[in-house]
Scaffold this active site. Structure first.
Site, PDB file in Angstrom:
ATOM      1  N   GLY A 188       0.828  -1.212   0.000  1.00 26.11           N
ATOM      2  CA  GLY A 188       0.000   0.000   0.000  1.00 26.11           C
ATOM      3  C   GLY A 188       0.852   1.248   0.000  1.00 26.11           C
ATOM      4  O   GLY A 188       1.034   1.887   1.039  1.00 26.11           O
TER       5      GLY A 188
ATOM      6  N   GLU B 126      12.538  -4.757  -3.855  1.00 27.74           N
ATOM      7  CA  GLU B 126      11.412  -4.912  -4.776  1.00 27.74           C
ATOM      8  C   GLU B 126      11.877  -4.903  -6.224  1.00 27.74           C
ATOM      9  O   GLU B 126      11.329  -5.592  -7.066  1.00 27.74           O
ATOM     10  CB  GLU B 126      10.407  -3.773  -4.530  1.00 27.74           C
ATOM     11  CG  GLU B 126       9.202  -3.832  -5.449  1.00 27.74           C
ATOM     12  CD  GLU B 126       8.115  -2.814  -5.100  1.00 27.74           C
ATOM     13  OE1 GLU B 126       8.168  -2.214  -4.005  1.00 27.74           O
ATOM     14  OE2 GLU B 126       7.224  -2.619  -5.933  1.00 27.74           O
TER      15      GLU B 126
ATOM     16  N   GLU C 137      12.090   6.376 -15.634  1.00 27.01           N
ATOM     17  CA  GLU C 137      12.656   7.735 -15.551  1.00 27.01           C
ATOM     18  C   GLU C 137      13.204   7.986 -14.138  1.00 27.01           C
ATOM     19  O   GLU C 137      14.315   8.497 -13.967  1.00 27.01           O
ATOM     20  CB  GLU C 137      11.583   8.794 -15.878  1.00 27.01           C
ATOM     21  CG  GLU C 137      11.156   8.835 -17.335  1.00 27.01           C
ATOM     22  CD  GLU C 137      10.179   7.722 -17.702  1.00 27.01           C
ATOM     23  OE1 GLU C 137       9.624   7.073 -16.798  1.00 27.01           O
ATOM     24  OE2 GLU C 137       9.985   7.481 -18.906  1.00 27.01           O
TER      25      GLU C 137
HETATM   26  C1  LIG Z   1       0.902  -3.195 -13.040  1.00 27.25           C
HETATM   27  C2  LIG Z   1       1.131  -2.234 -11.898  1.00 27.25           C
HETATM   28  C3  LIG Z   1       1.107  -2.715 -10.605  1.00 27.25           C
HETATM   29  C4  LIG Z   1       1.286  -1.811  -9.530  1.00 27.25           C
HETATM   30  N1  LIG Z   1       1.212  -2.312  -8.248  1.00 27.25           N
HETATM   31  C5  LIG Z   1       1.351  -1.448  -7.215  1.00 27.25           C
HETATM   32  C6  LIG Z   1       1.222  -1.931  -5.877  1.00 27.25           C
HETATM   33  O1  LIG Z   1       1.004  -3.125  -5.635  1.00 27.25           O
HETATM   34  N2  LIG Z   1       1.321  -1.057  -4.874  1.00 27.25           N
HETATM   35  C7  LIG Z   1       1.560   0.276  -5.091  1.00 27.25           C
HETATM   36  O2  LIG Z   1       1.647   1.027  -4.113  1.00 27.25           O
HETATM   37  N3  LIG Z   1       1.666   0.765  -6.352  1.00 27.25           N
HETATM   38  C8  LIG Z   1       1.573  -0.064  -7.421  1.00 27.25           C
HETATM   39  N4  LIG Z   1       1.682   0.414  -8.697  1.00 27.25           N
HETATM   40  C9  LIG Z   1       1.842   1.864  -8.911  1.00 27.25           C
HETATM   41  C10 LIG Z   1       3.242   2.276  -9.362  1.00 27.25           C
HETATM   42  O3  LIG Z   1       4.153   2.153  -8.309  1.00 27.25           O
HETATM   43  C11 LIG Z   1       3.139   3.713  -9.892  1.00 27.25           C
HETATM   44  O4  LIG Z   1       2.380   3.662 -11.083  1.00 27.25           O
HETATM   45  C12 LIG Z   1       4.474   4.344 -10.162  1.00 27.25           C
HETATM   46  O5  LIG Z   1       5.194   4.569  -8.989  1.00 27.25           O
HETATM   47  C13 LIG Z   1       4.327   5.684 -10.926  1.00 27.25           C
HETATM   48  O6  LIG Z   1       3.456   6.538 -10.285  1.00 27.25           O
HETATM   49  P1  LIG Z   1       2.236   7.217 -11.072  1.00 27.25           P
HETATM   50  O7  LIG Z   1       1.501   6.165 -11.804  1.00 27.25           O
HETATM   51  O8  LIG Z   1       1.490   8.049 -10.103  1.00 27.25           O
HETATM   52  O9  LIG Z   1       2.931   8.131 -12.178  1.00 27.25           O
HETATM   53  P2  LIG Z   1       3.550   9.602 -11.971  1.00 27.25           P
HETATM   54  O10 LIG Z   1       4.415   9.601 -10.763  1.00 27.25           O
HETATM   55  O11 LIG Z   1       2.427  10.582 -12.019  1.00 27.25           O
HETATM   56  O12 LIG Z   1       4.455   9.740 -13.248  1.00 27.25           O
HETATM   57  C14 LIG Z   1       3.919  10.019 -14.551  1.00 27.25           C
HETATM   58  C15 LIG Z   1       5.078  10.077 -15.528  1.00 27.25           C
HETATM   59  O13 LIG Z   1       5.963  11.163 -15.180  1.00 27.25           O
HETATM   60  C16 LIG Z   1       7.292  10.693 -15.012  1.00 27.25           C
HETATM   61  N5  LIG Z   1       7.951  11.397 -13.888  1.00 27.25           N
HETATM   62  C17 LIG Z   1       7.406  11.671 -12.680  1.00 27.25           C
HETATM   63  N6  LIG Z   1       8.303  12.315 -11.891  1.00 27.25           N
HETATM   64  C18 LIG Z   1       9.439  12.428 -12.624  1.00 27.25           C
HETATM   65  C19 LIG Z   1      10.745  12.964 -12.359  1.00 27.25           C
HETATM   66  N7  LIG Z   1      11.049  13.507 -11.180  1.00 27.25           N
HETATM   67  N8  LIG Z   1      11.694  12.891 -13.337  1.00 27.25           N
HETATM   68  C20 LIG Z   1      11.394  12.322 -14.554  1.00 27.25           C
HETATM   69  N9  LIG Z   1      10.165  11.795 -14.851  1.00 27.25           N
HETATM   70  C21 LIG Z   1       9.216  11.828 -13.897  1.00 27.25           C
HETATM   71  C22 LIG Z   1       7.142   9.204 -14.658  1.00 27.25           C
HETATM   72  O14 LIG Z   1       8.303   8.494 -15.002  1.00 27.25           O
HETATM   73  C23 LIG Z   1       5.926   8.801 -15.507  1.00 27.25           C
HETATM   74  O15 LIG Z   1       6.349   8.511 -16.820  1.00 27.25           O
HETATM   75  C24 LIG Z   1       1.510  -0.442  -9.774  1.00 27.25           C
HETATM   76  C25 LIG Z   1       1.539   0.029 -11.102  1.00 27.25           C
HETATM   77  C26 LIG Z   1       1.346  -0.850 -12.149  1.00 27.25           C
HETATM   78  C27 LIG Z   1       1.389  -0.304 -13.561  1.00 27.25           C
END
Ligand SMILES: Cc1cc2nc3c(=O)[nH]c(=O)nc-3n(C[C@H](O)[C@H](O)[C@H](O)COP(=O)(O)OP(=O)(O)OC[C@H]3O[C@@H](n4cnc5c(N)ncnc54)[C@H](O)[C@@H]3O)c2cc1C
Length: 386
Positions: A126, A243, A370
């Site tokens: 979580g 992880e 990224e």
């Molecule tokens: C199949 C799957 C399973 C998952 N399972 C879990 C789970 O079990 N538990 C959990 O907690 N989460 C889970 N996640 C969530 C995952 O950890 C997040 O999707 C991930 O950390 C990215 O966060 P976000 O989706 O909010 O994207 P954002 O953080 O909003 O990013 C959007 C885009 O902007 C880019 N970006 C953001 N900040 C920067 C920066 N500083 N420099 C360069 N680029 C940047 C990112 O690389 C991305 O391309 C899962 C995701 C997927 C797809």
């Protein structure tokens, strides 16, 4: 250069393989892609536990075997190679158990670790929230301390397997009045507690693997806190290194890869095509490179070092490979592959089309490529942050 395993390690690999071959023969599972994150079977996890293959690297005092990280990787490599349904115990073995060992109370260790080792405990992670993904430290889920409990309010999202898990390893804000990294704590929360709602998110393959998890004044005992209050951010950093560093970061679509290579050996329309031959050879070489990068991480851990930039590198490479592989599979199948009546083509078609869609998330989950490149730049190359 040739890297060799020890005789004991070769024996261990052979033992795991023969167990999996037997299980396959008896139909206890169907090989499937992504089975470490999507293949839930309590029964199968219990069998792996009974073989003694969970918690192998943990101290003997906690029921482990004190085997090396490389030994553990051999076991996980075989489980992934066979596409065995290991999701039920995967997070517990990979990161939640090690966190309880590193930061948990004696009570938590006694309660949780023996059950993990038997394959009887499943954790969901979580962390992410609707407005906090890459910038995880900005998370808003609150845990307010009262005299005898923490009261939790907030929402998590993309929580893989929360509908199958027993506990959620929860990261929540315990102090909103300090800089964001300094007011976060970790908790082990029983998913059956009143006030928790798990809502499915149906993904683009029309399957339900992740969820939204809502906390509405959930009362958790103080004993659920893991480690020190407000030190959660520093604890999470270590958890994320674990992880990111496993072979699941390159072997998620392995059953499809294996099937594709087999088909290419059998089908003249594939093996007589030089373009297909080149593509497949390229994939095999790239796979071996990624595998070595991940063994390097295990080796770093065996030296007693935390592999943060090494594990970031391995994950960037491995997940890019998985996407490349999935795209190549659809190209190798090509138009003729879509039309082949022969039953040998059908399973590959199924795995390839699913993989084509599922692999989009590979470079997001567990930290985006990224963000990981930033880690490699800062901690690996020592580049300045500005
Ligand atoms: C199949 C799957 C399973 C998952 N399972 C879990 C789970 O079990 N538990 C959990 O907690 N989460 C889970 N996640 C969530 C995952 O950890 C997040 O999707 C991930 O950390 C990215 O966060 P976000 O989706 O909010 O994207 P954002 O953080 O909003 O990013 C959007 C885009 O902007 C880019 N970006 C953001 N900040 C920067 C920066 N500083 N420099 C360069 N680029 C940047 C990112 O690389 C991305 O391309 C899962 C995701 C997927 C797809």
């Amino acid at each position: 250069m040739e890297f060799k395993f020890t005789e004991t390690q070769d024996k261990l690999r052979a033992e795991v393989r023969s167990f999996l071959e037997e299980e396959l023969k008896h139909g206890s599972f169907e090989p499937s892609n992504d089975a470490w994150i999507d293949g839930y079977s309590k029964e199968f996890s219990r069998k792996v536990g009974a073989k003694g293959w969970i918690g192998t690297i943990w101290p003997k005092g906690y029921g482990g075997k004190e085997w090396s990280f490389v030994d553990r990787l051999i076991i996980t490599e075989e489980l992934l190679r066979f596409g065995a349904p290991v999701a039920y115990h995967w997070m517990s073995d990979r990161q939640c158990g090690p966190c309880v060992i590193a930061y948990g109370s004696d009570e938590q260790r006694k309660d949780i670790l023996p059950r993990i080792i038997k394959g009887e405990v499943s954790f969901a992670l979580g962390m992410s929230e609707p407005d906090s993904g890459s910038d995880l430290a900005s998370l808003q889920t609150r845990a307010v301390e009262t005299e005898d409990a923490f009261i939790i309010n907030g929402q998590k999202i993309w929580t893989s397997g929360a509908h199958e898990a027993d506990y959620i390893y929860l990261v929540a804000r315990t102090d909103p009045d300090v800089p964001k990294h300094k007011g976060i704590s970790e908790f082990i929360v029983d998913l059956k507690l009143p006030g928790i709602t798990v809502k499915p998110i149906v993904d683009m393959m029309n399957s339900h693997h992740f969820n939204e998890v809502y906390f509405d004044s959930v009362r958790v005992p103080k004993s659920a806190l893991v480690g020190e209050r407000n030190r959660g951010w520093y604890q999470i950093a270590v958890q994320l290194d674990y992880e990111r560093s496993g072979l699941e970061r390159i072997m998620s679509p392995y059953p499809m890869f294996h099937m594709m290579l087999d088909l290419a050996r059998q089908e003249p329309v594939l093996y007589n095509n030089p373009e297909v031959r080149h593509k497949l050879t390229d994939l095999v070489v790239k796979f071996e490179v990624g595998r070595l990068l991940i063994y390097r991480v295990a080796w770093t851990l065996s030296q007693g070092r935390v592999p943060n930039f090494e594990s970031a590198m391995a994950k960037i490479y491995g997940t890019a490979f998985e996407q490349h592989l999935s795209h190549m599979a659809t190209q190798v199948l090509g138009l003729s592959g879509q039309l082949m009546e022969d039953s040998r083509w059908a399973p590959l078609r199924g795995l390839a089309s699913r993989s084509y869609l599922f692999c989009a998330g590979a470079t997001l989950r567990g930290g985006t490529s990224e963000i990981l490149r930033n880690i490699v730049a800062l901690r690996g190359l020592g580049l300045p942050s500005q």
